[in-house]
Design a protein around this motif. Structure first.
Motif, mmCIF file in Angstrom:
data_model
loop_
_atom_site.group_PDB
_atom_site.id
_atom_site.type_symbol
_atom_site.label_atom_id
_atom_site.label_comp_id
_atom_site.label_asym_id
_atom_site.label_seq_id
_atom_site.Cartn_x
_atom_site.Cartn_y
_atom_site.Cartn_z
ATOM 1 N N PRO A 17 -96.963 74.612 85.264
ATOM 2 C CA PRO A 17 -97.318 73.201 85.510
ATOM 3 C C PRO A 17 -97.782 72.912 86.932
ATOM 4 O O PRO A 17 -98.595 72.035 87.154
ATOM 5 N N TRP A 18 -97.233 73.624 87.916
ATOM 6 C CA TRP A 18 -97.590 73.346 89.302
ATOM 7 C C TRP A 18 -98.471 74.438 89.904
ATOM 8 O O TRP A 18 -98.531 74.578 91.127
ATOM 9 N N ALA A 19 -99.142 75.221 89.042
ATOM 10 C CA ALA A 19 -100.028 76.261 89.561
ATOM 11 C C ALA A 19 -101.127 75.604 90.390
ATOM 12 O O ALA A 19 -101.715 74.601 89.975
ATOM 13 N N SER A 20 -101.374 76.159 91.550
ATOM 14 C CA SER A 20 -102.427 75.599 92.386
ATOM 15 C C SER A 20 -103.771 75.774 91.677
ATOM 16 O O SER A 20 -104.102 76.874 91.216
ATOM 17 N N PRO A 21 -104.576 74.717 91.614
ATOM 18 C CA PRO A 21 -105.904 74.864 91.000
ATOM 19 C C PRO A 21 -106.814 75.759 91.828
ATOM 20 O O PRO A 21 -107.885 76.143 91.372
ATOM 21 N N LEU A 22 -106.373 76.112 93.037
ATOM 22 C CA LEU A 22 -107.186 76.975 93.894
ATOM 23 C C LEU A 22 -106.957 78.454 93.600
ATOM 24 O O LEU A 22 -107.668 79.309 94.122
ATOM 25 N N LEU A 23 -105.922 78.753 92.795
ATOM 26 C CA LEU A 23 -105.661 80.155 92.469
ATOM 27 C C LEU A 23 -106.850 80.709 91.688
ATOM 28 O O LEU A 23 -107.339 80.046 90.775
ATOM 29 N N PRO A 24 -107.305 81.918 92.026
ATOM 30 C CA PRO A 24 -108.400 82.481 91.232
ATOM 31 C C PRO A 24 -107.928 82.786 89.818
ATOM 32 O O PRO A 24 -106.829 83.317 89.630
ATOM 33 N N ALA A 25 -108.748 82.427 88.839
ATOM 34 C CA ALA A 25 -108.347 82.656 87.444
ATOM 35 C C ALA A 25 -108.285 84.142 87.142
ATOM 36 O O ALA A 25 -107.497 84.591 86.315
ATOM 37 N N SER A 26 -109.138 84.882 87.796
ATOM 38 C CA SER A 26 -109.094 86.335 87.613
ATOM 39 C C SER A 26 -109.660 86.980 88.867
ATOM 40 O O SER A 26 -110.281 86.315 89.694
ATOM 41 N N SER A 27 -109.397 88.271 89.020
ATOM 42 C CA SER A 27 -109.892 88.973 90.197
ATOM 43 C C SER A 27 -110.280 90.383 89.794
ATOM 44 O O SER A 27 -109.620 91.014 88.968
ATOM 45 N N SER A 28 -111.358 90.838 90.394
ATOM 46 C CA SER A 28 -111.769 92.210 90.084
ATOM 47 C C SER A 28 -110.977 93.207 90.912
ATOM 48 O O SER A 28 -110.920 94.389 90.602
ATOM 49 N N ASP A 29 -110.344 92.729 91.998
ATOM 50 C CA ASP A 29 -109.535 93.623 92.827
ATOM 51 C C ASP A 29 -108.293 94.066 92.051
ATOM 52 O O ASP A 29 -107.847 93.387 91.130
ATOM 53 N N LEU A 30 -107.767 95.206 92.482
ATOM 54 C CA LEU A 30 -106.656 95.779 91.718
ATOM 55 C C LEU A 30 -105.404 95.883 92.575
ATOM 56 O O LEU A 30 -105.464 96.309 93.729
#
Lengths: 522, 438
Positions: free
Chosen positions: A247-260
């Motif tokens: 519920p409080w996830a920052s909307p700025l968090l990347p939805a996905s990342s190619s980095d591992l």
């Protein structure tokens, strides 16, 4: 003339009828009002003695085991979004409830012998936001079960320790939580990790249930006006931040990342060199009390260190090691009380000053420039920078007439030797070199409710520099009500205004919510 | 409007009409100053300008606790011997609570350890250096559940005109796990959810008031139990929990030798007017009228009057002889009831299991510090079973005696509160809210 008489008669009739109906209404209203008042009064008297936990658990338990004491509570608290706003950055806000949390806790204290006691606290939390509402935006429980339910022993067993006391010594060993500091917010409160699932809405009042107790040995020596505390923390608990689709996830968090993230490294209890140490010295001198703290600790949040690069579909991606890093913390706390007299309008003015500061040495911060260089050119870099940070606050608290308390607490967060491209740093500015949060707090009970009702207002404006400027404001307005000695309720309104979408509070501009809390304690 | 309600209102109106008799005392028990007997006048010195102490110019020169005949001021100084919290070291469980007109009760039970930095008694306080801590009170909360394990540390100061801080005040919230220094409560402001002010708890310095004797009176009762509470369980030293008939609890305790044959207690009645030079600006208590037991000067009844001369609060006590070493000064507030007339709030405070205590130097150093609270150590348990179980078992509102000393006492109740008061007098227990149907 006749017409006038008829009109007058009609008016008189109308007046009589109106008066009659008005009178009836008044009487009905009076009857209704008195009946309502009577019913409330009856409820009050019923609630005054409503204590099933005390009657059926506490009293028989303590009668059976005189050396033991038992207490506990049930709490429900819920936050409800004022509007459903759909997709915001990486977050899909197609739900209304931010919390539907139910927490039950039981505490047992047992006195083994003079000065030797055992304490055990267990609790269980269930958050209904994932099950009890529609929408597809919330699914964090599938990757982190504890977001919905405390399901493992680590979370259910909250505290368990044995304590030994002499007049000059306290010694406590076991799982415990320890709060350093006296301010609103965390300044030298650095010992335990915190479950920050509510993120920007986490308040000082919540720390007790959100702090993550850890296994440690805690000894305090008392000599005269001085106390010396030594800590040896042999287990490590990190902070829990709101993850994607919570519920409080920052909307700025990347939805996905190619980095591992190819490996993670976390301090281990069975490794002596991973343990943490702390020392605190306090002294009281008349109206002034002050203290110093030092802790050789781990950053409670891991940082992604580049350990290599690989090519995926022709693009260079970063390989990270998620790891915690050591930090040296050095802190100071003091408070002073006095009463000013002859103040216009209020006469005498009891006042308390508090100050707290923490200098953290060796905080590792994500460095976007270094990451970019590694990604774009394959330049060897760990992608992080090392900085020192300072966070400090001064508070002035005033006891005003009408049992009104006013507090002003300017708080400062600074990343030393700041440069562009740095990520968030423990104790530093909020995504900038420095941040200033002048907290304002006002509370008072209401005499008409016989002080059962009180209201509080807190304002948290954020100003950051040297780039950001105005970062938004959080406003919290709460109304508390005591139903009885055992049952309390609270309504809150939380607003987030101003700032841009990438600012600390600005990113939550669509998270305005109302909340309610109901708790029963025995 | 239903018949039940009509009949209740009718009953109340009847009670109100017949109220005059019960509202006033059945026979005249009080005497104004001009009516005092020669024997009484032998004990009273009307002088106003008595010699002053050489080192503290605002106190009388005569050695405390003075000898007869007493001036009004000297009686006021003797009154100051007996604040709500004793001026000698002790342990107790302070059981307290409040009831509202609706029947909501809010109670607390605080294990309290008190220690002195100076000499015991009012003389010790009076001779203590202004600006220095005079006593230390450590409090451990055992009730209500949300406060369980919470602690408070109070350090009252010897104050005067130049040093006005009355106390330093720290709390340890178990929820926050933090010790926080709090601003001292404002002196004339009642605590939230209570009728008591900080001055009611800590006592008042007699040099802050101008004293006059109004006359004498005989009190036959102070704190009144409802007929729903025939017994009370007391934690008695050496006896443990003992159920006592509430009617056996007397104003000055069981063995007081100066009860009149009819059970009454002879009292001086004093008026203490706050001196604006001493009290804070706008201090809301203009004057007090105090009933002092004649031999010990123990305050059995105190009335507070507001800036508009209206009665705003009544404080009544049952005293108990608790400290033999202090002789006649060893009386203590056993049970106190406070009635705030503006809000119709009734508070009580019962000092259960009270024992004088001699603390070792080591104990004083370790227990009586703010840092001690962080240890979460209940040093010594003092148990209690004295909490009020049901709202209708709460103590009654005080008697008002509107005809006593009418020139100095403006006793006015709002119609609604007066109705409840009369209903209470008729029922022998509290009657709640507007219609009093239950």
């Amino acid at each position: 003339m006749r017409g006038e008489t008829v009109s007058k008669k009609n008016k008189t009739k109308l007046l009589v009828l109106t008066s009659f109906f008005f009178g009836i209404c008044l009487i009905s209203n009076e009857v209704f009002s008195n009946t309502f008042k009577d019913n409330l009064s009856k409820i009050d008297r019923k609630l005054a003695t409503f204590d099933p936990g005390g009657k059926y658990l506490k009293q028989p338990f303590e009668k059976k085991i005189p050396k033991a004491q038992i207490s506990g509570f049930l709490k429900n608290w819920s936050d409800f979004l004022l509007e459903e706003n759909g997709v915001i950055g990486s977050h899909n806000q197609n739900n209304r409830f931010l919390q539907l949390q139910n927490l039950a806790e039981v505490e047992v204290d047992y006195n083994i012998a003079q000065g030797i006691d055992v304490k055990a606290i267990a609790h269980m939390l269930y958050d209904g936001v994932y099950d009890w509402q529609g929408g597809t935006g919330l699914s964090a429980d599938s990757s982190d079960r504890s977001a919905e339910l405390y399901h493992d022993g680590e979370r259910v067993l909250r505290e368990l320790y044995i304590s030994y006391r002499k007049s000059w010594l306290d010694f406590r060993i076991g799982k415990q939580q320890l709060a350093w500091g006296k301010m609103d917010g965390q300044f030298i409160d650095i010992v335990n990790g915190m479950d920050r699932r509510e993120f920007v809405q986490l308040e000082s009042d919540d720390y007790e249930i959100r702090r993550l107790p850890t296994w440690m040995a805690n000894s305090t020596f008392y000599f005269g006006k001085n106390t010396l505390q030594l800590l040896y923390v042999f287990d490590f608990e990190q902070d829990r931040l709101p993850g994607l689709h919570s519920p409080w996830a920052s909307p700025l968090l990347p939805a996905s990342s190619s980095d591992l993230i190819t490996r993670s490294k976390r301090p281990q209890a069975n490794n002596f060199s991973d343990h943490e140490y702390g020392i605190r010295l306090d002294r009281t001198s008349g109206a002034l009390s002050y203290g110093f703290v030092y802790m050789y600790a781990w950053d409670k949040n891991p940082i992604n260190k580049i350990i290599g690069t690989t090519f995926v579909n022709g693009d260079r991606v970063l390989n990270f090691e998620s790891r915690h890093e050591r930090i040296h913390h050095l802190g100071f706390t003091a408070d002073y009380a006095t009463t000013f007299s002859g103040i216009p309008l209020v006469g005498s003015l009891p006042t308390v000053f508090r100050v707290e500061a923490l200098y953290s040495n060796g905080v590792r911060v994500t460095d976007a420039r270094k990451q970019r260089a590694a990604r774009n050119s394959g330049i060897f870099s760990d992608g992080i920078s090392r900085h020192d940070t300072v966070r400090a606050a001064v508070a002035i608290e005033l006891a005003l007439p009408q049992r009104t308390t006013f507090m002003f607490q300017p708080s400062w967060y600074q990343t030393l030797n700041h440069k562009e491209g740095l990520g968030p740093a423990f104790g530093g500015g909020l995504s900038d070199e420095w941040s200033f949060i002048p907290v304002l707090y006002l509370t008072r009970p209401f005499a008409f409710s016989k002080d059962r009702m009180s209201a509080d207002l807190t304002l948290y404006p954020v100003i950051s520099g040297s780039d950001t400027g105005w970062g938004g404001i959080k406003t919290k307005f709460g109304i508390n009500y005591k139903f009885s000695n055992f049952i309390k309720g609270r309504l809150t309104l939380n607003r987030y205004d101003g700032g841009s979408d990438s600012d600390f509070y600005g990113q939550y501009n669509n998270w305005d919510n109302i909340g309610w809390e109901l708790s029963y304690e025995f | 409007m239903n018949f039940r309600r009509l009949s209740v209102n009718g009953l109340l109106i009847t009670l109100l009409i017949s109220a005059k008799a019960s509202f006033s005392e059945p026979q005249k028990t009080w005497k104004a100053l001009i009516d005092l007997s020669p024997q009484e006048l032998e004990l009273y010195d009307p002088s106003l300008n008595t010699p002053r102490d050489a080192s503290i110019p605002y106190i009388p020169a005569e050695k405390y606790p003075f000898s007869a005949p007493y001036t009004a001021e000297e009686m006021g100084y003797r009154y100051a011997e007996f604040p709500h919290i004793n001026r000698w070291a002790n342990t107790m469980n302070d059981v307290f609570g409040v009831v509202t007109p609706s029947g909501y009760i809010n109670q607390g039970a605080w294990i309290t350890y008190t220690s002195l930095e100076g000499e015991p008694g009012f003389e010790g306080y009076m001779r203590h250096k202004p600006g220095e801590i005079y006593a230390k009170w450590m409090i451990w909360q055992t009730f209500p559940p949300d406060g369980q394990g919470g602690q408070q540390f109070w350090t009252p100061y010897r104050s005067d005109k130049n040093f006005r801080t009355k106390l330093d005040f720290y709390i340890y919230s178990k929820g926050l796990r933090r010790i926080r220094r709090m601003p001292e409560p404002r002196r004339d402001q009642r605590f939230p959810d209570n009728a008591q002010t900080i001055d009611d708890v800590m006592g008042r310095d007699p040099w802050e008031f101008k004293w006059e004797v109004l006359g004498t009176d005989v009190l036959y009762e102070t704190v009144r139990f409802p007929n729903t509470r025939p017994n009370m369980v007391l934690n008695l030293d050496g006896e443990g929990f003992t159920a006592k008939p509430t009617e056996s609890l007397k104003m000055m305790g069981e063995n007081f030798e100066h009860y009149r044959p009819d059970g009454g207690v002879d009292c001086w009645v004093l008026k203490a007017t706050a001196d604006p030079e001493w009290v804070p600006d706008g201090y809301a208590e203009k004057y007090l009228v105090i009933w002092l037991e004649k031999n010990t000067f123990y305050p059995l009844r105190t009335e507070k009057y507001g800036l508009d001369d209206r009665l705003i609060m009544v404080d009544e006590r049952l005293a108990r002889f608790e400290n033999a070493a202090r002789k006649e000064l060893g009386y203590s507030a056993y049970l106190s009831v406070y009635w705030n007339l503006d809000h119709d709030l009734i508070s009580y405070s019962f000092h259960d299991g009270l024992k004088p205590r001699v603390w070792t130097k080591e104990e004083k150093q370790s227990i009586f510090t703010a840092e001690f609270m962080r240890r979460e150590w209940m040093y010594e348990m003092v148990k209690t079973q004295a909490l009020v179980e049901k709202p209708d078992q709460f103590f009654l509102r005080s008697k008002l005696y509107p005809n006593k000393f009418p020139e100095h006492r403006n006793v006015v109740l709002s119609a609604e509160i007066q109705k409840r008061y009369q209903a209470q007098e008729a029922a022998g227990k509290l009657i709640f809210e507007s219609t009093g149907t239950e």
